[in-house]
Design a protein around this motif. Structure first.
Motif, mmCIF file in Angstrom:
data_model
loop_
_atom_site.group_PDB
_atom_site.id
_atom_site.type_symbol
_atom_site.label_atom_id
_atom_site.label_comp_id
_atom_site.label_asym_id
_atom_site.label_seq_id
_atom_site.Cartn_x
_atom_site.Cartn_y
_atom_site.Cartn_z
ATOM 1 N N TYR A 157 0.826 -1.205 0.000
ATOM 2 C CA TYR A 157 0.000 0.000 0.000
ATOM 3 C C TYR A 157 0.869 1.268 0.000
ATOM 4 O O TYR A 157 0.630 2.196 -0.769
ATOM 5 N N CYS A 158 1.872 1.295 0.840
ATOM 6 C CA CYS A 158 2.758 2.464 0.914
ATOM 7 C C CYS A 158 3.513 2.667 -0.399
ATOM 8 O O CYS A 158 3.700 3.803 -0.850
ATOM 9 N N LEU A 159 3.936 1.579 -1.016
ATOM 10 C CA LEU A 159 4.639 1.689 -2.289
ATOM 11 C C LEU A 159 3.697 2.148 -3.395
ATOM 12 O O LEU A 159 4.113 2.875 -4.310
ATOM 13 N N GLU A 160 2.432 1.748 -3.334
ATOM 14 C CA GLU A 160 1.459 2.240 -4.309
ATOM 15 C C GLU A 160 1.276 3.750 -4.171
ATOM 16 O O GLU A 160 1.173 4.464 -5.171
ATOM 17 N N SER A 220 2.483 9.081 -6.427
ATOM 18 C CA SER A 220 3.072 10.401 -6.242
ATOM 19 C C SER A 220 4.150 10.678 -7.291
ATOM 20 O O SER A 220 4.218 11.777 -7.854
ATOM 21 N N LEU A 221 4.999 9.703 -7.555
ATOM 22 C CA LEU A 221 6.036 9.870 -8.577
ATOM 23 C C LEU A 221 5.419 10.115 -9.953
ATOM 24 O O LEU A 221 5.856 11.005 -10.685
ATOM 25 N N LEU A 222 4.414 9.344 -10.292
ATOM 26 C CA LEU A 222 3.791 9.497 -11.597
ATOM 27 C C LEU A 222 3.052 10.834 -11.713
ATOM 28 O O LEU A 222 3.034 11.450 -12.775
ATOM 29 N N GLN A 223 2.485 11.283 -10.626
ATOM 30 C CA GLN A 223 1.835 12.589 -10.612
ATOM 31 C C GLN A 223 2.866 13.699 -10.841
ATOM 32 O O GLN A 223 2.604 14.656 -11.564
ATOM 33 N N GLU A 224 4.022 13.548 -10.244
ATOM 34 C CA GLU A 224 5.090 14.536 -10.429
ATOM 35 C C GLU A 224 5.565 14.562 -11.881
ATOM 36 O O GLU A 224 5.807 15.632 -12.445
ATOM 37 N N VAL A 225 5.675 13.396 -12.497
ATOM 38 C CA VAL A 225 6.080 13.326 -13.904
ATOM 39 C C VAL A 225 5.021 14.011 -14.768
ATOM 40 O O VAL A 225 5.346 14.785 -15.673
ATOM 41 N N GLU A 226 3.766 13.738 -14.485
ATOM 42 C CA GLU A 226 2.683 14.350 -15.258
ATOM 43 C C GLU A 226 2.716 15.877 -15.099
ATOM 44 O O GLU A 226 2.557 16.610 -16.067
ATOM 45 N N TYR A 227 2.941 16.344 -13.892
ATOM 46 C CA TYR A 227 3.007 17.780 -13.641
ATOM 47 C C TYR A 227 4.183 18.419 -14.382
ATOM 48 O O TYR A 227 4.052 19.487 -14.966
ATOM 49 N N LEU A 283 -4.649 0.579 -7.351
ATOM 50 C CA LEU A 283 -4.679 1.844 -6.626
ATOM 51 C C LEU A 283 -6.053 2.127 -6.040
ATOM 52 O O LEU A 283 -6.338 3.241 -5.653
ATOM 53 N N GLY A 284 -6.880 1.152 -5.937
ATOM 54 C CA GLY A 284 -8.219 1.352 -5.435
ATOM 55 C C GLY A 284 -8.259 1.929 -4.029
ATOM 56 O O GLY A 284 -9.184 2.630 -3.675
ATOM 57 N N ARG A 285 -7.251 1.680 -3.237
ATOM 58 C CA ARG A 285 -7.238 2.179 -1.862
ATOM 59 C C ARG A 285 -6.509 3.497 -1.725
ATOM 60 O O ARG A 285 -6.413 4.040 -0.647
ATOM 61 N N CYS A 286 -5.915 4.009 -2.775
ATOM 62 C CA CYS A 286 -5.102 5.220 -2.684
ATOM 63 C C CYS A 286 -5.939 6.474 -2.766
ATOM 64 O O CYS A 286 -6.828 6.605 -3.466
#
Length: 78
Positions: free
Chosen positions: A42-45, A50-57, A75-78
């Motif tokens: 879960y923590c790694l998800e 977060s990393l992918l969001q930063e790349v998108e930004y 990512l259903g729990r994220c």
């Protein structure tokens, strides 16, 4: 004596570094899933999202490599 790590300043290099980290975290997440360590998974998800969001930004594109790096539905729990 402290040594600092030089981070890439070029946007393309930074994007490559973030995607490399995302691949590393994705591998660790898959390993945690195999080992049935749900809390770690879960923590790694969260970290991967977060990393992918930063790349998108950074790239300001609508194309995000989420499908390639993350299992659908994980990512259903994220």
């Amino acid at each position: 004596m402290k040594q600092s790590i030089k981070l890439p300043t070029d946007v393309e290099d930074r994007e490559k570094e973030l995607l490399a980290l995302a691949r590393l975290v994705s591998y660790a997440r898959d390993s945690a899933k195999t080992l049935n360590v749900e809390g770690v998974q879960y923590c790694l998800e969260l970290a991967l999202a977060s990393l992918l969001q930063e790349v998108e930004y950074m790239t300001d594109k609508n194309v995000l490599p989420t499908v390639d790096l993350m299992a659908l539905g994980s990512l259903g729990r994220c």
